[in-house]
Motif scaffolding. Structure first.
Motif, mmCIF file in Angstrom:
data_model
loop_
_atom_site.group_PDB
_atom_site.id
_atom_site.type_symbol
_atom_site.label_atom_id
_atom_site.label_comp_id
_atom_site.label_asym_id
_atom_site.label_seq_id
_atom_site.Cartn_x
_atom_site.Cartn_y
_atom_site.Cartn_z
ATOM 1 N N GLU A 31 -45.207 -19.499 20.103
ATOM 2 C CA GLU A 31 -44.907 -20.821 19.518
ATOM 3 C C GLU A 31 -43.683 -21.466 20.171
ATOM 4 N N SER A 32 -42.687 -20.623 20.521
ATOM 5 C CA SER A 32 -41.396 -21.200 20.924
ATOM 6 C C SER A 32 -41.166 -21.214 22.430
ATOM 7 N N GLY A 33 -42.004 -20.462 23.159
ATOM 8 C CA GLY A 33 -41.788 -20.400 24.606
ATOM 9 C C GLY A 33 -40.772 -19.329 25.013
ATOM 10 N N GLU A 34 -40.338 -18.492 24.057
ATOM 11 C CA GLU A 34 -39.413 -17.381 24.374
ATOM 12 C C GLU A 34 -40.078 -16.466 25.419
ATOM 13 N N PRO A 35 -39.353 -16.010 26.436
ATOM 14 C CA PRO A 35 -39.992 -15.190 27.474
ATOM 15 C C PRO A 35 -40.510 -13.850 26.916
ATOM 16 N N PHE A 36 -41.700 -13.445 27.379
ATOM 17 C CA PHE A 36 -42.305 -12.227 26.819
ATOM 18 C C PHE A 36 -41.560 -10.941 27.187
ATOM 19 N N PHE A 65 -56.951 -6.954 22.166
ATOM 20 C CA PHE A 65 -58.295 -7.553 22.204
ATOM 21 C C PHE A 65 -58.188 -9.084 22.244
ATOM 22 N N ALA A 66 -57.377 -9.633 21.345
ATOM 23 C CA ALA A 66 -57.255 -11.098 21.254
ATOM 24 C C ALA A 66 -56.681 -11.670 22.555
ATOM 25 N N ASN A 67 -55.705 -10.979 23.134
ATOM 26 C CA ASN A 67 -55.091 -11.485 24.368
ATOM 27 C C ASN A 67 -56.078 -11.432 25.537
ATOM 28 N N LEU A 68 -56.887 -10.358 25.580
ATOM 29 C CA LEU A 68 -57.893 -10.269 26.653
ATOM 30 C C LEU A 68 -58.921 -11.393 26.492
ATOM 31 N N ALA A 69 -59.279 -11.685 25.233
ATOM 32 C CA ALA A 69 -60.255 -12.762 24.987
ATOM 33 C C ALA A 69 -59.674 -14.108 25.425
ATOM 34 N N ALA A 70 -58.388 -14.312 25.123
ATOM 35 C CA ALA A 70 -57.737 -15.575 25.519
ATOM 36 C C ALA A 70 -57.686 -15.682 27.042
ATOM 37 N N ALA A 71 -57.404 -14.558 27.709
ATOM 38 C CA ALA A 71 -57.319 -14.579 29.172
ATOM 39 C C ALA A 71 -58.691 -14.872 29.776
ATOM 40 N N ALA A 72 -59.744 -14.273 29.178
ATOM 41 C CA ALA A 72 -61.091 -14.495 29.709
ATOM 42 C C ALA A 72 -61.481 -15.971 29.620
ATOM 43 N N ARG A 73 -60.925 -16.685 28.659
ATOM 44 C CA ARG A 73 -61.218 -18.118 28.517
ATOM 45 C C ARG A 73 -60.203 -18.995 29.249
ATOM 46 N N LEU A 94 -49.422 -7.925 30.998
ATOM 47 C CA LEU A 94 -47.982 -7.626 30.826
ATOM 48 C C LEU A 94 -47.694 -7.286 29.359
ATOM 49 N N ILE A 95 -48.246 -8.094 28.452
ATOM 50 C CA ILE A 95 -47.989 -7.845 27.017
ATOM 51 C C ILE A 95 -48.607 -6.500 26.610
ATOM 52 N N THR A 96 -49.812 -6.244 27.092
ATOM 53 C CA THR A 96 -50.458 -4.968 26.759
ATOM 54 C C THR A 96 -49.582 -3.802 27.217
ATOM 55 N N ARG A 97 -49.158 -3.885 28.466
ATOM 56 C CA ARG A 97 -48.400 -2.767 29.063
ATOM 57 C C ARG A 97 -47.018 -2.598 28.432
ATOM 58 N N GLU A 98 -46.319 -3.724 28.235
ATOM 59 C CA GLU A 98 -44.918 -3.638 27.814
ATOM 60 C C GLU A 98 -44.731 -3.595 26.296
ATOM 61 N N VAL A 99 -45.673 -4.216 25.570
ATOM 62 C CA VAL A 99 -45.500 -4.316 24.111
ATOM 63 C C VAL A 99 -46.470 -3.398 23.365
ATOM 64 N N ASN A 100 -47.767 -3.528 23.652
ATOM 65 C CA ASN A 100 -48.753 -2.862 22.798
ATOM 66 C C ASN A 100 -48.930 -1.365 23.096
ATOM 67 N N LEU A 101 -49.101 -1.019 24.369
ATOM 68 C CA LEU A 101 -49.397 0.390 24.658
ATOM 69 C C LEU A 101 -48.262 1.332 24.223
ATOM 70 N N MET A 161 -57.065 -19.280 28.538
ATOM 71 C CA MET A 161 -56.065 -19.862 27.631
ATOM 72 C C MET A 161 -54.674 -19.299 27.905
ATOM 73 N N ILE A 162 -54.616 -18.066 28.384
ATOM 74 C CA ILE A 162 -53.377 -17.514 28.943
ATOM 75 C C ILE A 162 -53.793 -16.816 30.245
ATOM 76 N N THR A 163 -52.850 -16.461 31.067
ATOM 77 C CA THR A 163 -53.239 -15.819 32.334
ATOM 78 C C THR A 163 -53.549 -14.337 32.095
ATOM 79 N N THR A 164 -54.389 -13.804 32.973
ATOM 80 C CA THR A 164 -54.704 -12.373 32.898
ATOM 81 C C THR A 164 -53.429 -11.557 33.097
ATOM 82 N N GLU A 165 -52.538 -12.042 33.969
ATOM 83 C CA GLU A 165 -51.271 -11.321 34.222
ATOM 84 C C GLU A 165 -50.463 -11.219 32.932
ATOM 85 N N LEU A 166 -50.415 -12.325 32.164
ATOM 86 C CA LEU A 166 -49.631 -12.302 30.928
ATOM 87 C C LEU A 166 -50.271 -11.346 29.917
#
Ligand SMILES: NC(=O)c1ccc[n+]([C@@H]2O[C@H](COP(=O)([O-])OP(=O)(O)OC[C@H]3O[C@@H](n4cnc5c(N)ncnc54)[C@H](O)[C@@H]3O)[C@@H](O)[C@H]2O)c1
Length: 363
Positions: free
Chosen positions: A190-195, A272-280, A290-297, A282-287
């Motif tokens: 929402e705010s644009g804070e870096p991931f 799952f939601a981020n991969l779906a957004a990337a496939a459409r 990155l979130i999967t690797r650094e935050v979720n896993l 809506m966000i980049t696959t890289e992002l």
């Protein structure tokens, strides 16, 4: 002594969240005029001395906090116990102490008994402290479906003592971090804070159960939730976005027969939601990666079992989601401008994203 208070605005009546730095508030709860006390059995064992000192020889209903006690049968036993043990009726002061399961069951009882009684809630898990304690939802499982029954009924007051988290099992602590990750990511989208900052923030609190680490994060998460909730208390619009990670997460919880705890399932639902957004696009696959690797896993905390990721079972559960109204599957996804709810997520997309997710988790 209470350190400070956050007020939650509600059409059902504003209510306070009190932050406590010790357990002294329990004796004050015990001295309410007609206390009726329900406590999660594990919490009662772990905090026997503190709780006995506060509640002395008062009768206590002990709740076994498992999903198969989040039922109408359990609420019937609680109604009966209250009717058998207490003379007071609508004027009882219902006090419940435990995590999200305790909240869901006791909140349902509080909202229905005598058409609603005064209720104070003491959340004892990280998940309940950062998320479920506000928002006023109470839920029961029914007919094999999660959270199918429920009411909107906020507690009269919520009392948070982060010290309760000291005894949480590692998996329950990480389940709480799953919801923390959700709120920090929602705020960043929402705010644009870096991931990378979100990842650094999370890494800095993981495993740190000190008041100084937990109290600010609990407050931050409640403030993010509040910002999505107060304008849409009854879940008709913006509040739906809090289901980020939950659409797939709920399906996984049920498909795994609750082997995967709520917050861990939400954390995987975010992937799952981020991969779906990337496939459409809506966000980049890289992002997304990155979130999967650094935050979720780093928050998985348990071995995932391939058999919990079978397409048919998960798809069936997604279709049964109570938020699903049309033909498409329910899904909240991120965009760089904030979260959105898709109204055209299809089964072929579901299958393709599930393959990608399995690839990430099991290869
Ligand atoms: N009503 C809502 O808005 C809402 C929101 C999110 C989740 N939920 C529900 O919450 C439930 C999950 O709740 P949860 O993750 O808080 O956990 P929980 O209530 O399922 O408890 C998890 C485990 O931790 C134990 N426990 C509780 N407090 C403890 C403590 N201080 N120390 C040691 N052990 C402790 C419990 O006995 C249990 O074994 C799910 O049923 C979910 O659907 C409800």
């Amino acid at each position: 002594m209470s350190t400070d208070t956050l007020t939650i605005r509600s059409q059902l009546g504003d209510y306070p969240v009190h932050f406590h730095t010790n357990f002294g508030f329990l004796s004050r709860l015990a001295s309410l005029p007609n206390p009726v006390i329900l406590i999660d059995g594990n919490v009662l064992q772990l905090y026997k001395e503190t709780l006995s000192a506060a509640f002395r020889d008062r009768a206590i209903y002990v709740l076994e906090a498992t999903e198969d006690h989040k039922t109408l049968d359990e609420t019937a036993r609680i109604y009966q116990w209250i009717i058998d043990h207490f003379k007071a009726k609508r004027n009882i002061d219902f006090i419940s102490i435990g995590g999200g399961i305790t909240q869901d069951v006791s909140g349902y009882v509080a909202s229905t008994l005598f058409r609603g009684v005064g209720w104070d809630f003491v959340p004892t898990t990280l998940l309940a402290q950062v998320d479920s304690c506000i928002g006023g939802k109470t839920s029961l499982n029914f007919g094999g479906r999660k959270n199918l029954l429920g009411t909107f009924y906020p507690p009269r007051a919520i009392h948070i003592a982060s010290a309760f988290t000291h005894t949480l099992a590692r998996l329950d602590l990480f389940s709480g971090y799953g919801e923390v990750a959700k709120f920090l990511l929602m705020r960043a989208f929402e705010s644009g804070e870096p991931f990378p900052d979100v990842a650094t923030h999370l890494t800095s609190i993981i495993g740190d159960r000190a008041e100084s680490a937990l109290a600010p994060i609990i407050r931050d998460c409640l403030n993010v939730k509040r910002s999505f909730m107060e304008s849409d208390e009854f879940d008709r619009g913006r509040r739906n976005l809090l289901n980020y990670g939950h659409c797939f997460g709920h399906a996984l919880e049920a498909a795994s027969k609750y082997y995967v705890p709520h917050g861990i399932a939400v954390n995987i639902g975010i992937i799952f939601a981020n991969l779906a957004a990337a496939a459409r696009g809506m966000i980049t696959t890289e992002l997304a990666r990155l979130i999967t690797r650094e935050v979720n896993l780093p928050l998985l905390a348990q071995e995932q079992r391939p058999n919990d990721y079978l397409e048919d079972a998960l798809l069936e559960n997604m279709k049964n989601d109570k938020k699903r109204t049309g033909q498409s599957l329910p899904l909240v996804v991120p965009t760089l401008g904030g979260l959105v709810k898709l109204d055209d997520f299809t089964e072929p997309e579901f299958r393709s994203i599930l393959c990608e997710l399995r690839e990430m988790l099991f290869h």
